[in-house]
Scaffold this active site. Structure first.
Site, PDB file in Angstrom:
ATOM      1  N   ASN I  51       0.819  -1.207   0.000  1.00  0.00           N
ATOM      2  CA  ASN I  51       0.000   0.000   0.000  1.00  0.00           C
ATOM      3  C   ASN I  51       0.848   1.250   0.000  1.00  0.00           C
ATOM      4  O   ASN I  51       0.420   2.304  -0.466  1.00  0.00           O
ATOM      5  CB  ASN I  51      -0.871   0.025   1.267  1.00  0.00           C
ATOM      6  CG  ASN I  51      -2.227  -0.573   1.017  1.00  0.00           C
ATOM      7  OD1 ASN I  51      -2.552  -0.894  -0.113  1.00  0.00           O
ATOM      8  ND2 ASN I  51      -3.003  -0.737   2.079  1.00  0.00           N
ATOM      9  N   CYS I  52       2.035   1.149   0.579  1.00  0.00           N
ATOM     10  CA  CYS I  52       2.835   2.351   0.807  1.00  0.00           C
ATOM     11  C   CYS I  52       3.128   3.093  -0.493  1.00  0.00           C
ATOM     12  O   CYS I  52       2.935   4.317  -0.563  1.00  0.00           O
ATOM     13  CB  CYS I  52       4.116   2.002   1.550  1.00  0.00           C
ATOM     14  SG  CYS I  52       3.775   1.267   3.164  1.00  0.00           S
ATOM     15  N   PRO I  53       3.561   2.425  -1.547  1.00  0.00           N
ATOM     16  CA  PRO I  53       3.816   3.185  -2.770  1.00  0.00           C
ATOM     17  C   PRO I  53       2.552   3.869  -3.289  1.00  0.00           C
ATOM     18  O   PRO I  53       2.610   4.996  -3.793  1.00  0.00           O
ATOM     19  CB  PRO I  53       4.298   2.118  -3.756  1.00  0.00           C
ATOM     20  CG  PRO I  53       4.799   1.002  -2.893  1.00  0.00           C
ATOM     21  CD  PRO I  53       3.940   1.020  -1.673  1.00  0.00           C
ATOM     22  N   ILE I  56       2.204   7.026  -1.337  1.00  0.00           N
ATOM     23  CA  ILE I  56       3.185   8.052  -1.706  1.00  0.00           C
ATOM     24  C   ILE I  56       2.802   8.661  -3.054  1.00  0.00           C
ATOM     25  O   ILE I  56       2.872   9.876  -3.246  1.00  0.00           O
ATOM     26  CB  ILE I  56       4.609   7.455  -1.752  1.00  0.00           C
ATOM     27  CG1 ILE I  56       5.037   7.063  -0.331  1.00  0.00           C
ATOM     28  CG2 ILE I  56       5.602   8.464  -2.340  1.00  0.00           C
ATOM     29  CD1 ILE I  56       6.410   6.426  -0.248  1.00  0.00           C
TER      30      ILE I  56
END
Lengths: 192, 192, 192, 192, 192, 192, 192, 192, 192, 192
Positions: I51-53, I56
């Site tokens: 999920n992090c990308p 961002i």
């Protein structure tokens, strides 16, 4: 230990007051407001409930006498001043009040006067007469189902004022304004 | 925290009581004596002083009404029961008392009811109405220069008895025996 | 540890004293009153009781001798000075007293002299001879059923005064004023 | 707090006793020896000194009376029983003693009776009357320069025995065997 | 930890000393008396007992040698100086002593030198050689049934003095005055 | 407090012993080895130094007498048993030893016997005679510059054995095997 | 937490060193000796044992290289410097050492470097490279059965010196004097 | 205290491992993985940096030898296993690794092995050889600028395995597989 | 207690930032960087995950709007700045970021903002809007499986800025830039 | 530490709820009410104020969607349920609410969810999504001047429900019902 003859602790909160039947105002109240004149603090459990309006009405009906005696009356509950404004607007009984309705949502005052009920977050019915130096002279606390009689508070206030103004005298049982007082002396010891 | 709705702590002491105008007797008093009927504890500073006899006389004058309400009256000072006997014999006012004059030379009771003045070894003027389960329902404490009015104590006792006997009702401001009471309900919220 | 040769602790209380058969007066008594002359403190349990008047009468009968020796006598109970005044007025035995009857309702003195009975709030029968520097020289404490003999207190006071005034001498067994004393020396070691 | 009406603490030590003018013996003494009969403990500072022999002689001269009253006498110093034997052999005064001379080199007894002088390792002059249950009834402690009068100890012992044997009576001031006693009662309160 | 090479703790007590066969005197002894010359402290259990006189006599027989070595001898028991005077007068063995007999009734010295027997209040047989700076150089402690040999104490004292006066040398096993000593050096390491 | 009459604490370490002039062996030593026979523990500072070999040689020269008395000798330093083996091999004096050379690199033994010097990690010169129950009867500790005399240790051992075998007798000053002993009794008190 | 990049703690002890094949000398060593040049501390368990001489010999064989790098070598055991001297004299391997053999009988150093084995009183095999500011840069500790290789210590010392002298560079895996180093930069991140 | 000869503490974390040049996998690693075979833990500061890849490559180049010795290699950093997977994919040096790259984002392992740098959140360069019982046998820790030589780790592993398999033998300085070892015995003490 | 209206605690760490699509740089970030302009801190669990990308990228797509509002965006994970650089280079989504990617390997920031998961060493998904005085005005924290919507963060930032710039007004439910606000007043109490 | 993924603490209080436009009722609410279905707790400062009614109205307008998702909504302030009834009757906005208005005069809930403002006795604007096991999944807290957008709460609730129902999937940035989710796997690491 009793609170009698101790100093009121510092506090800061907000009250709603409608002195003239207008729309009223929000004012900050601290222990400094209690200095310089006699005060009567009347704690009760919660806005919009049952006995409380009758007690406020009783205080309002006797407010002229408190004023004549140079004393201010403060109603205190753990509600906010917002609730107190709405209460004043919507309750015919409470609407008679011309003295401050003090909010104590932080529980500072109820704790400082020992009338807090922790498991309810509300105050017991407590009445305190405080002198112009901020010292508590009388205390009266009831289970919440038992309301007070403001006439008796007036009597205590006047007795407290009399002995404050007449050092060397004391007010005997059921003293009322104008009644005889006593001047304690060696001669009287064991003679009454 | 307030003593209201807490249980009276265990204690043991001796009282002088003269129930019939005879020579009286010394009796042991403990918290067990307070169980099974209503009690009124009246603390005062010291035997042979000034206001105290007037307050005892006021209680004596109203004793019939207390008895009718099924309540016992107890006068408490930090003196011994020896002093109480002599006081009863020598004071015309105190001599009227037909209820126990309780000695508290150990300061157990004055400490337990929060009316002890450490720097004097004497009690403040405190009145407590206690129910037959030994639970404190009302408290009233004065600076010693200001005496009480027993009529108001009678009113509180009766209000406490009424709400004990009529669950679901509360006594409004300045209620006196026979006056209207209130039954709290959702409908009344915000309507009084 | 014993109180012998320790300093009397600070205290403050009120006494009733009737020096001349008039109506008497209430006076404040502190540890400072014990400085500058010899003092005899006589504790007893309670005003209006049984042995106590006989002991006060015994002290009164010997008061001239105490005064000749430059010593003051103090009677102490845990009663108030109010009770002491009434006791003095109503008891033929106590009425002879021309020395202070000290009230100790705060229990300061009974605790400081180790004669307090916590479960009664009263004093044991204790007698203390105190020198003009406020230092305790003799102590005598009885179960309350056993009264003292003031003659023996007079003997102790005089022996204490003699050795204070005659350094290097000691009073042997059953010494009385005028009897022989001993001057301890190397020569006497193991020779008596 | 006073030692009056407390139990003697457990202890164990050795005494020299010469009951018959023979060569005497060393015996072990514990708190158990004090049970079953009245005891008089007489503490004094040190063997071979000045006042002490006179006090032992005074006790010896009155020993018949103690025995008649069923009481044993114990002299206690912080010396060893070895020193006590030699003292008894070499001092004409001490040689009269037919009761135990108790050694307390561990300071157990002097500490337990509160008569220890830490900076000297010696006892104060203390006399204690102890009942057959091992309970201390009277205490008397002097600065070491002031000796005691055994006659007064005899009087206290007899008063203690009288009230033990006559429950409900007390010995008034300067009571001596055969004199009148008092029976406390409600009627006497405030009347003596 | 050992007391060796630690400073003697401060103390104050009284000794009996008879230097010339006269009647002797009582002198105060403190740790300051141990400064400036060598000292030998000889603890023993109690005056008037069994081994102790033989040990004092042994010390007296060797006292000339101690004096020649510039050392003072101190006998210490937990008795008083009063007992020591009588012991000196009555024991032929102890009567030979021309050095101080130190009383330790406060147990300061026996505790400071670790020779106290708490359950007896007496000292163990301990001997300590102390240098002129008040530093303990040798210690010897026995169960009380086993007496010492003063000759060995003399040997230790002289060895201690020799190494104090001859820095860089040590006294080998069973060294006696005049015997060969050793000078430790790198060369000798591992070579003896 | 002294170690006299206390039990040796548990320990475990390794010793080098060469009982027969062969190559010797490493053996484990614990407090259990000290039970069942008399032991003499001789602490010294360090292998390969100066006085230590002379003291070991002195012990070796007297070893027959220790054995005759049924006692074992133990030399203890804070070195390892490895160093002790090399020391025994390289030192003519130490090579005479037929008893254990105990290593104490953990400092257990030097601490337990109170002879440890923390700032050096080495032992003081301490000698301890221990009975077959593991109880310490005599202690002797020197500054390290002052060596001991094993003859005196033999004397102490024999005295300790004598009083252990002859209850009721004590060894007087400078007692040696065969000399007279004393039997303490009441009669002897104050007579020697 | 690791000792890496912490300061060597203060210590004081004695070493034996024989720099020239003469008879050697005893020198005091403190943490101050480690300031101003690089140091290599090599801990090992005990003198006169098995692996230890081979490790000292290995260090001696590489000592020229340490000296060329401006570094001093210190061997440390918990033995005394006395044992170290004898070890140096008697072991052909140890006899090659021209650097200090440090005694640590107080266990200061073995504890400070975390290599102490409490139940043996000996050191683990630990090697530490320390920079001229007294800061530890590498540590290596083995179970005592596993000896070290001094060549690897030389490699670590040189790598530590290289990065100290060339800020901004690091020595990669298995770096040896003269090999390529790395200069960390943003560009290299994630690229090697 | 050193970690040598202590048990690895319990831990749980995730590693990336690519054993066959495929896409690899994430596996859970706990202290249980270290039981049953020899392990080599190699801590280093951070993925994607400078020396670290060279050290991993050095380990990879020697991995066959570790495997032949029956040992597993674990690289540990405080990065996540996610970073380790990417590092393995993107770095030519790291990509050679066929052993686990262990993530320690919770800092459990770096703290347990004493290599955590709190102010950076990263590990020091530490290498640990651990036996099949999970006991640490060698430790080596460097300042992060100084990389290790895996050959020396192989040597330590083999020496540790040799002494584990040959009880009674030890590996001398710079021992390598096949070289002579030593069998400690009494005879060898002081002879090497 | 909530972090709302508290000051950001001091911290110091390193971030990777690539403002212009060049090779980027490493910069130090402390709490001082948050003073003087609005900041948005976006915590997420780990580089290279799922999920992090996307979060961002969502932030990057809205970065122009943050910049227009004068606010800086900071992405924070417990990875190092080294991992962040590689992440930025290898992830198409993360590569869009022109704002700092902050490393928190010491866990200072995740702990200070109460988003640390101790058993994983990673952060929860937390977003904080911070005013130019460094005071936190809004907080939003999710279980890691539930990603955020940056549009809502923009809305909160603008509402926070509006009330900061317009004292006396508040933003009602679902307020967006340009919508009506409320000015609290006595009149409005109880009227909305 | 964050409340995310912790269990809601036990509590007990009273709410006013009007589900059908009738006169409503008072109901007891405990943590047990939160079990078995999804809950959304919405804290706000005080009845009768400004933003609060707009937020309640926003919740009421979205209540159908919450119900469709099987979730209950709870409004919480530190007012009493008495005030909530009056507020519901007098405010057009609040009057739309068909979900419970929870009173928290004891401050139990505001403290348990970390949204209490001690100096005001009021709550911050906090929203919490709680799963049917009573575990908190999202938290959102604002300074009181900044109101929330209920749409975002609906989005979070649905994302939380989606991942609860679809183990192995996560909701990416700005996910809304029906949008694509992610299934984390080794292959995706470092690829998004």
């Amino acid at each position: 230990m009793s609170l009698i003859n101790t100093q009121v602790q510092p506090f800061k909160t907000t009250a709603f007051v409608n002195r003239d039947g207008g729309k009223g105002e929000f004012i900050e109240i601290t222990e400094k407001n209690l200095h310089g004149k006699w005060s009567v603090l009347i704690f009760m459990p919660a806005a919009f409930t049952f006995n409380c309006p009758t007690e406020i009405e009783d205080a309002a009906d006797n407010y002229a006498e408190f004023q004549k005696a140079g004393a201010e009356v403060y109603i205190v509950t753990t509600d906010t001043h917002f609730s107190h404004k709405v209460w004043h607007e919507t309750s015919p009984a409470v609407g008679k009040a011309r003295f401050p309705l003090v909010g104590d949502p932080t529980h500072q005052l109820t704790n400082a006067f020992g009338v807090h009920i922790p498991e309810e977050g509300l105050a017991l019915r407590g009445t305190f007469v405080i002198n112009p130096e901020g010292v508590i002279k009388t205390a009266e606390i009831h289970d919440n189902a038992i309301a007070r009689d403001v006439k008796e508070t007036v009597r205590k206030l006047k007795a407290a004022q009399f002995v404050a103004n007449n050092p060397g005298q004391v007010c005997p049982a059921k003293w009322n304004e104008g009644a005889k007082t006593l001047a304690p002396s060696l001669d009287l010891v064991g003679k009454i």
